[in-house]
Design a protein around this motif. Structure first.
Motif, PDB file in Angstrom:
ATOM      1  N   ASP A  27       0.827  -1.200   0.000  1.00  8.70           N
ATOM      2  CA  ASP A  27       0.000   0.000   0.000  1.00  8.70           C
ATOM      3  C   ASP A  27       0.869   1.262   0.000  1.00  8.70           C
ATOM      4  OD1 ASP A  27      -2.059   1.781   0.285  1.00  8.70           O
ATOM      5  OD2 ASP A  27      -2.678   1.104   2.271  1.00  8.70           O
ATOM      6  N   GLY A  28       0.506   2.232  -0.853  1.00  8.84           N
ATOM      7  CA  GLY A  28       1.221   3.493  -0.937  1.00  8.84           C
ATOM      8  C   GLY A  28       1.716   3.818  -2.331  1.00  8.84           C
ATOM      9  N   TRP A  29       1.702   2.848  -3.230  1.00  6.79           N
ATOM     10  CA  TRP A  29       2.144   3.113  -4.606  1.00  6.79           C
ATOM     11  C   TRP A  29       1.099   3.877  -5.408  1.00  6.79           C
ATOM     12  CZ3 TRP A  29      -0.912   1.430  -8.577  1.00  6.79           C
ATOM     13  CH2 TRP A  29      -1.854   0.440  -8.271  1.00  6.79           C
ATOM     14  N   GLN A  30      -0.163   3.818  -4.956  1.00 13.76           N
ATOM     15  CA  GLN A  30      -1.286   4.314  -5.742  1.00 13.76           C
ATOM     16  C   GLN A  30      -1.675   5.742  -5.346  1.00 13.76           C
ATOM     17  OE1 GLN A  30      -1.417   2.430  -3.120  1.00 13.76           O
ATOM     18  NE2 GLN A  30      -3.337   2.615  -1.997  1.00 13.76           N
ATOM     19  N   ARG A  31      -2.381   6.427  -6.232  1.00 13.03           N
ATOM     20  CA  ARG A  31      -2.910   7.753  -5.911  1.00 13.03           C
ATOM     21  C   ARG A  31      -3.810   7.664  -4.685  1.00 13.03           C
ATOM     22  NH1 ARG A  31      -6.467   9.797  -9.509  1.00 13.03           N
ATOM     23  NH2 ARG A  31      -6.067  11.934  -8.866  1.00 13.03           N
ATOM     24  N   PHE A  32      -3.757   8.678  -3.841  1.00 11.14           N
ATOM     25  CA  PHE A  32      -4.528   8.778  -2.599  1.00 11.14           C
ATOM     26  C   PHE A  32      -4.119   7.694  -1.590  1.00 11.14           C
ATOM     27  CE2 PHE A  32      -7.617   9.999  -6.050  1.00 11.14           C
ATOM     28  CZ  PHE A  32      -7.472  11.366  -5.889  1.00 11.14           C
ATOM     29  N   GLY A  33      -2.950   7.099  -1.799  1.00 12.24           N
ATOM     30  CA  GLY A  33      -2.507   6.044  -0.895  1.00 12.24           C
ATOM     31  C   GLY A  33      -1.710   6.579   0.268  1.00 12.24           C
ATOM     32  N   THR A  34      -2.281   7.499   1.014  1.00  8.57           N
ATOM     33  CA  THR A  34      -1.627   8.059   2.193  1.00  8.57           C
ATOM     34  C   THR A  34      -2.573   7.965   3.371  1.00  8.57           C
ATOM     35  OG1 THR A  34      -2.396  10.286   1.645  1.00  8.57           O
ATOM     36  CG2 THR A  34      -0.205   9.653   0.855  1.00  8.57           C
ATOM     37  N   GLY A  35      -2.008   7.982   4.573  1.00  5.47           N
ATOM     38  CA  GLY A  35      -2.832   7.811   5.765  1.00  5.47           C
ATOM     39  C   GLY A  35      -3.202   6.351   5.930  1.00  5.47           C
ATOM     40  N   ARG A  36      -3.664   5.981   7.126  1.00  8.99           N
ATOM     41  CA  ARG A  36      -3.927   4.574   7.385  1.00  8.99           C
ATOM     42  C   ARG A  36      -5.343   4.152   7.015  1.00  8.99           C
ATOM     43  NH1 ARG A  36       0.039   1.839  10.240  1.00  8.99           N
ATOM     44  NH2 ARG A  36      -1.231   0.030   9.664  1.00  8.99           N
ATOM     45  N   GLY A  37      -6.136   5.070   6.453  1.00 11.53           N
ATOM     46  CA  GLY A  37      -7.463   4.714   5.999  1.00 11.53           C
ATOM     47  C   GLY A  37      -7.462   4.401   4.509  1.00 11.53           C
ATOM     48  N   TYR A  38      -8.651   4.105   3.988  1.00 10.57           N
ATOM     49  CA  TYR A  38      -8.769   3.683   2.591  1.00 10.57           C
ATOM     50  C   TYR A  38      -9.801   4.522   1.845  1.00 10.57           C
ATOM     51  CZ  TYR A  38      -5.971  -0.132   4.274  1.00 10.57           C
ATOM     52  OH  TYR A  38      -4.949  -0.865   4.833  1.00 10.57           O
ATOM     53  N   ALA A  39      -9.892   5.807   2.220  1.00  8.16           N
ATOM     54  CA  ALA A  39     -10.866   6.693   1.581  1.00  8.16           C
ATOM     55  C   ALA A  39     -10.542   6.944   0.118  1.00  8.16           C
ATOM     56  CB  ALA A  39     -10.939   8.021   2.340  1.00  8.16           C
TER      57      ALA A  39
END
Length: 585
Positions: A227-239
């Motif tokens: 997790d983190g390679w994708q757009r909006f892949g920041t923070g520990r949620g999945y919004a």
């Protein structure tokens, strides 16, 4: 009044039903609303018994009862830490294709089994009640089966000397009778570097390539960018979940980056959770009508796989990722969140997921035949063998005990694919034993590691190289040999793995360990205890052996000759080290 009920506090309060002998000391009753169910018990290859129940389109309850005798514990695929006995007012489980399996094993203090059963058809959702009946001095298991046009089928294993031996009989049956498992490429059987615990979502192409170069030198064969390679892949949620496109700020040329890592010698996989949908995703408005329920992860809803449109969307998304970026495979996460829709009366979730996974497998294998697909506990049972070839333990950061227990639990019913540990993490500023402890905890699975390799001390780096080297050398025993881990309630503190005259003994508590030096050409003692010795009890005629003792970083401590005659011997092995006993005569 219905005979089928899960509301009674204890099973003794349910409407009575006639029990008949089934197998060994197991008795059974089959009840249904309406028509009397017809059932047969027959012997099938491997010494198994097959129970077949016919009650077309009627809910059925199967009740199993076993005298307590000297019962020690009850294991099932979703047992987690609850593997001793519970009362029948407490034992509950709901299972399906992507959330466990309708299976269980009752065993006594010798480790021998009293009851071993498993669903022959692992797709339908099943509700279970189990535990000690205080009123009847028995252990009971009740299986509530949904209406089905096809017969319900359950396998029973006669009394066996251990849980592992009983499960091996079930595995053999599944291997023969279930659809062919997904092929397992060599890369699935090599140590794997994962970015998750090392970086969480704070990753970029340069950091990944730096770790990849070090990973190749240390003995890794595959890389997962989590997790983190994708757009909006920041923070520990999945919004932000749903679009599954690279973040161009951190991975400006994702295909080029993947190619560079692959040229260094590693296979490249990425994490994806294709059923999650968050409100920040650009595609949210399009897919929100197909994701009415919250998932079990923060910030996201979960797509309902019973919609054909959802299945097509998931397949296209995963195929696009593999094709556009030259990936070797995918780590497919959070499939079990779809179980939120189970039991809502709008169709079987397991059957829908079976369709989805079949379409996904077929599409991806058309793209590349050596595809890597990682599935995660609890959706790693026999029904998933056709859809994943890397079966990973559930998350247990820095917990070597949990990794040992969960990987062995997974391996008990693993069919086709190879079991992987949860990525290992440890304090890179800590002692070398901290690194070795985590690596030893994952010894009986493919080790995944997730620490910053460039932050390791020289001793810890040596430990990684040493233990991965030993793991590769002993892979025939650890992955493919006969494994006997002992009783599940003992948390597998002495694990025996054997093949081709070599036995690996992983010792996690202080005890006298039985050895057969005249029988085995090599005995490997892995000392995961706090003591700086391993006590062995020679139980054959004994032998002259060469003893090679290594520290946790692989450093040679001692090489000597020893005469192992029958009886007890204390062998000096440092904590988190090992001793190789090689027969010389």
């Amino acid at each position: 009044m219905s005979t089928l009920s899960s509301e009674a506090v204890t099973t003794a309060e349910l409407a009575p039903a006639p029990f008949v002998p089934l197998l060994d000391t197991v008795e059974m009753a089959v009840v249904a609303d309406g028509a009397e169910p017809a059932w047969t018990l027959s012997e099938v290859p491997g010494g198994l018994r097959m129970l077949q129940i016919e009650a077309p389109d009627t809910a059925v309850e199967v009740r199993l009862s076993v005298p307590l005798g000297d019962t020690a514990g009850y294991w099932h695929p979703k047992a987690n830490w609850s593997r001793t006995l519970v009362a029948d007012w407490e034992g509950r489980s709901k299972v399906g294709l992507i959330d466990g399996l309708a299976a269980g094993c009752l065993y006594d203090y010798t480790g021998a089994t009293l009851l071993t059963f498993a669903a022959a058809d692992p797709v339908p959702d099943v509700a279970l009640r189990f535990g000690v009946s205080e009123e009847n001095d028995t252990h009971v298991v009740h299986l509530q089966l949904p209406p089905s046009a096809a017969p319900h089928r359950f396998l029973f294993v006669p009394r066996s000397p251990s849980v592992a031996s009983a499960m091996s009989v079930l595995r053999d049956w599944y291997t023969t009778e279930m659809p062919a498992p997904l092929p397992v490429p060599e890369a699935a059987r090599l140590p794997l570097y994962c970015t998750w615990y090392a970086f969480n979502q704070q990753i970029d192409a340069a950091q990944v390539e730096r770790q990849a170069a070090l990973a190749v030198d240390m003995g890794f064969g595959t890389l997962i960018v989590d997790d983190g390679w994708q757009r909006f892949g920041t923070g520990r949620g999945y919004a932000g979940a749903g679009d599954w496109t690279p973040d161009t700020d951190t991975f400006p040329d994702f295909a080029g980056h993947v190619a560079r890592v692959r040229r260094s010698g590693l296979r490249y996989m990425i994490w994806v959770a294709p059923l999650l949908l968050g409100p920040q995703a650009e595609c949210h408005e399009t897919w929100a009508p197909f994701a009415p329920a919250d998932s079990g992860v923060p910030g996201a809803h979960v797509l309902d796989p019973r919609h054909p449109e959802v299945r097509t969307h998931v397949v296209r998304t995963c195929l696009r990722l593999v094709r556009d970026y030259g990936l070797d495979g995918l780590k497919v996460d959070f499939l079990n969140e779809a179980m939120v829709y189970a039991g809502d009366g709008r169709g079987d979730v397991g059957q829908a997921l079976l369709l989805l996974l079949t379409e996904l497998r077929d599409a991806l294998l058309t793209e590349r035949t050596d595809l890597l697909l990682e599935l995660r506990q609890p959706y790693v049972g026999p029904g998933m063998a056709a859809f994943g070839n890397m079966l990973r333990s559930f998350d247990c950061p820095a917990d070597s005990t949990a990794n040992r227990v969960r990987t062995i639990d997974t391996s008990l019913l693993a069919v086709g694919g190879v079991v992987h540990s949860d990525p290992l993490m440890w304090d890179t500023s800590g002692p070398v034993e901290a690194a070795a402890r985590q690596l030893i905890g994952a010894l009986h699975a493919v080790p995944q590691v997730s620490v910053r390799l460039d932050a390791l001390s020289a001793e810890q780096a040596d430990a990684v190289r040493f233990w991965l080297g030993q793991w590769r050398r002993l892979r025939p025993q650890l992955l493919d040999g006969t494994v006997e881990p002992g009783r599940p309630d003992g948390l597998y503190t002495l694990v025996r793995s054997e093949s081709d005259g070599v036995i690996v003994l992983s010792v996690h508590d202080e005890r006298a360990v039985s050895v057969l030096p005249a029988t085995h050409r090599e005995t490997v003692l892995v000392n995961a205890t706090a003591a700086n010795r391993v006590v062995v009890d020679v139980q054959d005629t004994g032998a002259q052996v060469e003893v090679d003792v290594r520290g946790p970083d692989g450093r040679i401590i001692e090489r000597t000759q020893m005469s192992l005659v029958p009886g007890l011997h204390s062998i000096p092995v440092p904590t988190m080290g090992l001793a190789l006993l090689t027969k010389t005569s």
